[in-house]
Motif scaffolding. Structure first.
Motif, PDB file in Angstrom:
ATOM      1  N   MET A 149      14.541  -7.563   8.307  1.00 54.28           N
ATOM      2  CA  MET A 149      14.704  -8.156   9.649  1.00 54.28           C
ATOM      3  C   MET A 149      14.953  -9.660   9.514  1.00 54.28           C
ATOM      4  O   MET A 149      15.814 -10.221  10.192  1.00 54.28           O
ATOM      5  N   PHE A 150      14.210 -10.304   8.625  1.00 55.27           N
ATOM      6  CA  PHE A 150      14.349 -11.748   8.418  1.00 55.27           C
ATOM      7  C   PHE A 150      15.747 -12.068   7.880  1.00 55.27           C
ATOM      8  O   PHE A 150      16.411 -13.000   8.346  1.00 55.27           O
ATOM      9  N   ALA A 151      16.206 -11.288   6.906  1.00 62.24           N
ATOM     10  CA  ALA A 151      17.534 -11.534   6.317  1.00 62.24           C
ATOM     11  C   ALA A 151      18.628 -11.318   7.358  1.00 62.24           C
ATOM     12  O   ALA A 151      19.605 -12.080   7.416  1.00 62.24           O
ATOM     13  N   SER A 152      18.468 -10.289   8.201  1.00 60.74           N
ATOM     14  CA  SER A 152      19.457 -10.036   9.254  1.00 60.74           C
ATOM     15  C   SER A 152      19.495 -11.209  10.236  1.00 60.74           C
ATOM     16  O   SER A 152      20.571 -11.678  10.622  1.00 60.74           O
ATOM     17  N   ALA A 153      18.309 -11.666  10.650  1.00 66.51           N
ATOM     18  CA  ALA A 153      18.239 -12.774  11.600  1.00 66.51           C
ATOM     19  C   ALA A 153      18.809 -14.045  10.980  1.00 66.51           C
ATOM     20  O   ALA A 153      19.538 -14.802  11.641  1.00 66.51           O
ATOM     21  N   ALA A 154      18.506 -14.279   9.687  1.00 64.86           N
ATOM     22  CA  ALA A 154      19.030 -15.474   9.015  1.00 64.86           C
ATOM     23  C   ALA A 154      20.553 -15.414   8.925  1.00 64.86           C
ATOM     24  O   ALA A 154      21.249 -16.419   9.153  1.00 64.86           O
ATOM     25  N   ALA A 184      14.300 -12.748  17.139  1.00 66.48           N
ATOM     26  CA  ALA A 184      13.069 -11.994  16.899  1.00 66.48           C
ATOM     27  C   ALA A 184      12.868 -11.816  15.404  1.00 66.48           C
ATOM     28  O   ALA A 184      13.822 -11.770  14.635  1.00 66.48           O
ATOM     29  N   THR A 185      11.623 -11.745  15.006  1.00 66.94           N
ATOM     30  CA  THR A 185      11.271 -11.403  13.629  1.00 66.94           C
ATOM     31  C   THR A 185      10.205 -10.311  13.708  1.00 66.94           C
ATOM     32  O   THR A 185       9.684 -10.035  14.787  1.00 66.94           O
ATOM     33  N   SER A 186       9.895  -9.711  12.574  1.00 64.69           N
ATOM     34  CA  SER A 186       8.896  -8.647  12.623  1.00 64.69           C
ATOM     35  C   SER A 186       7.731  -8.953  11.700  1.00 64.69           C
ATOM     36  O   SER A 186       7.877  -9.680  10.708  1.00 64.69           O
ATOM     37  N   ILE A 214       5.769  -4.668  14.061  1.00 65.42           N
ATOM     38  CA  ILE A 214       5.830  -5.212  15.422  1.00 65.42           C
ATOM     39  C   ILE A 214       6.857  -6.342  15.415  1.00 65.42           C
ATOM     40  O   ILE A 214       6.689  -7.338  14.722  1.00 65.42           O
ATOM     41  N   SER A 215       7.957  -6.154  16.153  1.00 68.97           N
ATOM     42  CA  SER A 215       8.994  -7.187  16.247  1.00 68.97           C
ATOM     43  C   SER A 215       8.829  -7.911  17.570  1.00 68.97           C
ATOM     44  O   SER A 215       8.730  -7.268  18.615  1.00 68.97           O
ATOM     45  N   ASN A 216       8.785  -9.210  17.507  1.00 67.84           N
ATOM     46  CA  ASN A 216       8.657  -9.948  18.763  1.00 67.84           C
ATOM     47  C   ASN A 216       9.365 -11.283  18.693  1.00 67.84           C
ATOM     48  O   ASN A 216       9.723 -11.772  17.614  1.00 67.84           O
ATOM     49  N   ASP A 217       9.590 -11.870  19.871  1.00 65.86           N
ATOM     50  CA  ASP A 217      10.050 -13.253  19.916  1.00 65.86           C
ATOM     51  C   ASP A 217       8.885 -14.081  20.476  1.00 65.86           C
ATOM     52  O   ASP A 217       7.740 -13.634  20.464  1.00 65.86           O
ATOM     53  N   GLU A 250       5.867 -18.840  12.243  1.00 70.31           N
ATOM     54  CA  GLU A 250       6.344 -19.498  11.017  1.00 70.31           C
ATOM     55  C   GLU A 250       7.685 -18.902  10.569  1.00 70.31           C
ATOM     56  O   GLU A 250       8.554 -19.625  10.080  1.00 70.31           O
ATOM     57  N   LEU A 251       7.850 -17.588  10.762  1.00 72.03           N
ATOM     58  CA  LEU A 251       9.115 -16.959  10.370  1.00 72.03           C
ATOM     59  C   LEU A 251      10.259 -17.464  11.246  1.00 72.03           C
ATOM     60  O   LEU A 251      11.339 -17.782  10.749  1.00 72.03           O
ATOM     61  N   ARG A 252       9.998 -17.499  12.554  1.00 71.24           N
ATOM     62  CA  ARG A 252      11.074 -17.930  13.464  1.00 71.24           C
ATOM     63  C   ARG A 252      11.446 -19.393  13.232  1.00 71.24           C
ATOM     64  O   ARG A 252      12.600 -19.768  13.334  1.00 71.24           O
TER      65      ARG A 252
END
Lengths: 259, 246
Positions: A149-154, A184-186, A214-217, A250-252
């Motif tokens: 999810m992080f790689a997709s968002a990045a 969003a990140t999970s 759990i994925s949220n913004d 922190e991820l976002r």
């Protein structure tokens, strides 16, 4: 069989004493690193490591026909590939149920958070942009859901937008940035016995009873998925939702900083 | 989440089919509908019509899938190609049904006493003949009856139902049109004896309070759904006892 038992007891004993094999707290992430633009031919790409888990998220954008029931929206297609070079336990052949679940959970996180704004992807009356997000696992050491999810968002947040002119696609030169409609990140938690840990390693995942993503913004939950034979109580669910809102900040921030 | 004009899903506090926000559709279950299976059930949940059937325990094949310590479960959820109001679908599994088969299997891995049957497999089939939203929940509810009817030992008879959100209202048991146009959909399977969550999926937009409100509805729905399940299990035996008491 013997090795398996030794490892399981080792992991269980550590958790019973409030410890993890790499010394982390139960609710902290491993070291996260991200490098964007690693595949310049793709419109967007990112290589992400969560400890020893390494994945690539890549975005290709191409013109295509809209879905018959959604004529005024672009398409999103997310797939995950558990590449056999990434782990002894991944096989060649058609996508396994695990790979399909991984791709679909990441897809729902992207879709529900409006990271792809489908209404903004219309080219003309017949054509829309189709956004392909591929998650490629290069080395497996647990928690592919969050890393993917992080790689997709990045990748989506550092993506360029091709142009469509005179029935041709222009993918190079002076292009605008792709504009995500949300972020969003999970946070994925593994339950082993009674212990619940964030960002499980491969050794921990080998013995987990249940898993929840759990994925949220910033404001709301966008997607959730529970997996495996174990269970969660309602009180655990409520607690993990709180933790996910807190930890995902922190991820976002890491992804926002890439833009 | 669906395309086209979004219809008004709540009018004067009531839903399109006249239900209140926390109201289930009508649920009927009949046990023992597939003679060859060791256990089976037919469920009509609103306009959903679904058959679940169980085979086994039998030797797990191919041999390399056998687990020397417990039985394995194979689960196949499919939608018949004629099951939707839209065009003729493709028969057989697709990405969606593969994922639903996986999460359904995981529900039954929790409640079936797999350690009683080492080296075996138990097959659970869920076939949607007509779909109208919430088919995975209805399928699990029916499959639970089918497994119980088969006599395969379980720690509990699980049930499943979904909830979602329309505007500011959390609603229970979404039908197809609500599923297509609501702001969120969250199917849940519960072990009623412990209240443990065995399946949980969600996409859309929900706050933590929405999840709390929806989970309350899911737990309250247990009374109705588990009664329908138990009645279905009893019914065949009641017919037999009637015959002997005449």
């Amino acid at each position: 069989m013997q090795i398996r038992t030794v490892t399981e007891d080792f992991i269980a004993d550590l958790l019973a004493n409030g410890k993890r094999e790499d010394g982390r707290d139960f609710m902290s992430y491993r070291d996260i690193k991200v490098q964007t633009g690693i595949v310049p031919n793709a419109e967007g790409s990112a290589m992400v490591t969560f400890g020893d888990t390494k994945v690539i998220g890549a975005v290709k954008i191409s013109p295509g026909e809209p879905m018959p029931d959604k004529p005024d929206e672009g398409n999103l297609m997310t797939g995950a590939e558990l590449h056999p070079m990434a782990s002894e336990s991944f096989d060649t052949g058609p996508p396994s149920p695990d790979a399909i679940e991984l791709g679909r959970v990441i897809d729902r996180g992207i879709r529900a958070s409006n990271m792809i704004n489908p209404k903004a992807l219309v080219i003309n009356d017949e054509l829309v942009w189709s956004v392909f997000v591929d998650v490629y696992v290069l080395n497996y050491d647990g928690n592919l859901f969050d890393a993917g999810m992080f790689a997709s968002a990045a990748a989506l947040n550092t993506c360029r937008m091709p142009k469509y002119e005179d029935e041709k696609v222009i993918r190079e030169g002076n292009l605008e940035k792709f504009k995500p409609g949300g972020l969003a990140t999970s946070c994925t938690f593994a339950k082993l016995g009674k212990s619940i840990v964030l960002d499980a390693s491969g050794n921990e995942e080998a013995f987990m009873d249940a898993r929840i993503t759990i994925s949220n913004d910033e404001a709301v939950i966008r997607a959730m998925q529970k997996g495996l034979h174990g269970s969660f109580t309602n009180a655990e669910l409520e607690n993990l939702i709180d933790i996910s809102f807190n930890k995902s900040k922190e991820l976002r921030k890491m992804i926002s900083d890439l833009r | 989440m669906g395309g086209g004009e979004k219809p008004e899903l709540m009018i004067n506090g009531k839903r399109l089919d006249g239900r209140m926000p926390d109201q289930l559709r009508s649920i009927k279950i009949e046990s023992g509908v597939i003679k060859n299976a060791v256990g089976s059930a037919y469920i009509e949940w609103g306009n959903n019509k679904i058959i679940a059937a169980v085979y086994g325990p039998k030797e797990a094949l191919p041999k390399h899938v056998q687990d020397p310590e417990r039985a394995i479960i194979k689960c196949r959820y499919t939608m018949a190609p004629f099951s939707s109001l839209e065009e003729h679908g493709r028969s057989g599994p697709n990405r969606r049904s593969t994922e639903i088969s996986k999460v359904t299997k995981e529900v039954f891995e929790n409640v079936i006493m797999l350690e009683k049957f080492p080296g075996s497999e138990i097959d659970i089939f869920v076939e949607v003949l007509q779909g109208d939203g919430g088919t995975r929940a209805a399928g699990i509810t029916a499959a639970a009856v089918a497994v119980a009817a088969s006599g395969i030992p379980m720690t509990d008879i699980p049930y499943a139902v979904s909830f979602g959100k329309v505007g500011d209202t959390v609603i229970l048991d979404l039908n197809k049109i609500e599923d297509n146009y609501s702001d969120a959909d969250m199917p849940v399977a519960i072990s009623p004896r412990t209240g443990d969550i065995l399946l949980l999926q969600m996409d859309g937009t929900l706050s933590k309070d929405d999840v709390k409100a929806g989970m309350d509805m899911v737990y309250r729905a247990a009374e109705v759904i588990t009664k329908v399940q138990r009645d279905a299990l009893k019914a065949p035996y009641e017919k037999i006892s009637e015959r002997y008491t005449k």
